[in-house]
Scaffold this motif. Structure first.
Motif, PDB file in Angstrom:
ATOM      1  N   HIS A   4       9.341   8.772   0.053  1.00 42.27           N
ATOM      2  CA  HIS A   4       8.876   8.085   0.380  1.00 42.27           C
ATOM      3  C   HIS A   4       7.684   7.440   0.804  1.00 42.27           C
ATOM      4  O   HIS A   4       7.292   7.234   1.351  1.00 42.27           O
TER       5      HIS A   4
ATOM      6  N   GLN B 235       5.425   4.433   0.131  1.00 44.57           N
ATOM      7  CA  GLN B 235       4.773   3.862   1.298  1.00 44.57           C
ATOM      8  C   GLN B 235       3.010   3.600   0.711  1.00 44.57           C
ATOM      9  O   GLN B 235       2.807   2.975   1.465  1.00 44.57           O
TER      10      GLN B 235
ATOM     11  N   GLU C  12       3.308   1.041  -1.038  1.00 45.01           N
ATOM     12  CA  GLU C  12       3.786  -0.172  -0.298  1.00 45.01           C
ATOM     13  C   GLU C  12       2.407  -0.901   0.630  1.00 45.01           C
ATOM     14  O   GLU C  12       2.092  -2.197   0.430  1.00 45.01           O
ATOM     15  N   ASN C  13       1.593  -0.104   0.422  1.00 44.96           N
ATOM     16  CA  ASN C  13       0.054  -0.240   1.803  1.00 44.96           C
ATOM     17  C   ASN C  13      -0.480  -0.906   0.859  1.00 44.96           C
ATOM     18  O   ASN C  13      -1.151  -1.833   1.197  1.00 44.96           O
TER      19      ASN C  13
ATOM     20  N   ARG D 158      13.237  -0.236   2.552  1.00 46.52           N
ATOM     21  CA  ARG D 158      11.439  -0.791   3.341  1.00 46.52           C
ATOM     22  C   ARG D 158      10.486  -0.525   2.524  1.00 46.52           C
ATOM     23  O   ARG D 158       8.959  -0.903   3.479  1.00 46.52           O
ATOM     24  N   PHE D 159      10.186  -1.336   1.534  1.00 44.50           N
ATOM     25  CA  PHE D 159       9.069  -1.805   0.850  1.00 44.50           C
ATOM     26  C   PHE D 159       9.403  -2.489   0.213  1.00 44.50           C
ATOM     27  O   PHE D 159       9.089  -2.781  -1.437  1.00 44.50           O
TER      28      PHE D 159
END
Length: 201
Positions: free
Chosen positions: A134, A138, A141-142, A179-180
């Protein structure tokens, strides 16, 4: 050309995906994990590092390692930036994929997917891989939250490289992809490209 390809592997898939997007043909030789075909390819010296993928050129030369094959096939195409900084940025993502991303996202999926490896999927190990995976997702994702692509303003080999294991991270690895949203939109962009072929195609 011939591609020694492990059908279920994201590393082999990223090469097949680039070939499809480029409209290039190669004879695909399936060497799935723990099969006679894989054993024969090893015995015949077709897998210099003992694993797939390996690209065999028309003159018989062998090129192992998925990202090296991507760089070879991508040379001179729109998937390789001409700007030196963006080119280096692309390579940064590709190095990171092999050094960090694969060791968490792909490994957790492998422990779940391959029956031969499930004895290694202890609750502690799976929990550790979920947390670290995860965290790596992330990082993607950033970048993708406010950019269409990982390096520069256009799709590069970095996107193909990271797509290989990321697009099945939820299904195979049990990661919470809700979440992404940036990653999910990026996955949709790639899967909508002309010539696109999925993992099982």
């Amino acid at each position: 050309m011939k591609l020694y390809s492990m059908p279920s592997s994201g590393n082999s898939y990223k090469v097949r995906l680039l070939l499809a997007l480029l409209g290039r043909n190669a004879e695909i030789l399936d060497v799935e994990y723990q099969t006679d075909a894989l054993d024969r390819a090893k015995a015949d010296g077709r897998l210099p590092f003992g694993k797939a993928p390996v690209l065999e050129l028309d003159d018989g030369r062998l090129l192992p390692e998925s990202d090296a094959i991507l760089c070879f096939l991508g040379a001179g195409t729109d998937f390789v930036p001409t700007d030196p900084y963006v080119h280096a940025q692309m390579l940064s993502w590709m190095f990171w994929e092999q050094n960090q991303h694969e060791g968490t996202v792909a490994v957790r999926a492998a422990l779940s997917f391959y029956p031969q490896r499930r004895h290694l999927a202890t609750p502690e190990r799976m929990a550790e891989l979920l947390t670290s995976g995860h965290a790596n997702l992330q990082i993607m994702e950033n970048r993708l939250a406010d950019h269409d692509w990982l390096a520069g303003d256009n799709m590069t080999l970095a996107d193909i490289c990271l797509y290989g294991y990321t697009h099945t991270a939820g299904e195979r690895g049990g990661f919470d992809m809700s979440r992404f949203p940036g990653i999910n939109h990026w996955i949709q962009r790639i899967s909508a490209l002309p010539g696109y072929k999925g993992l099982n195609e």
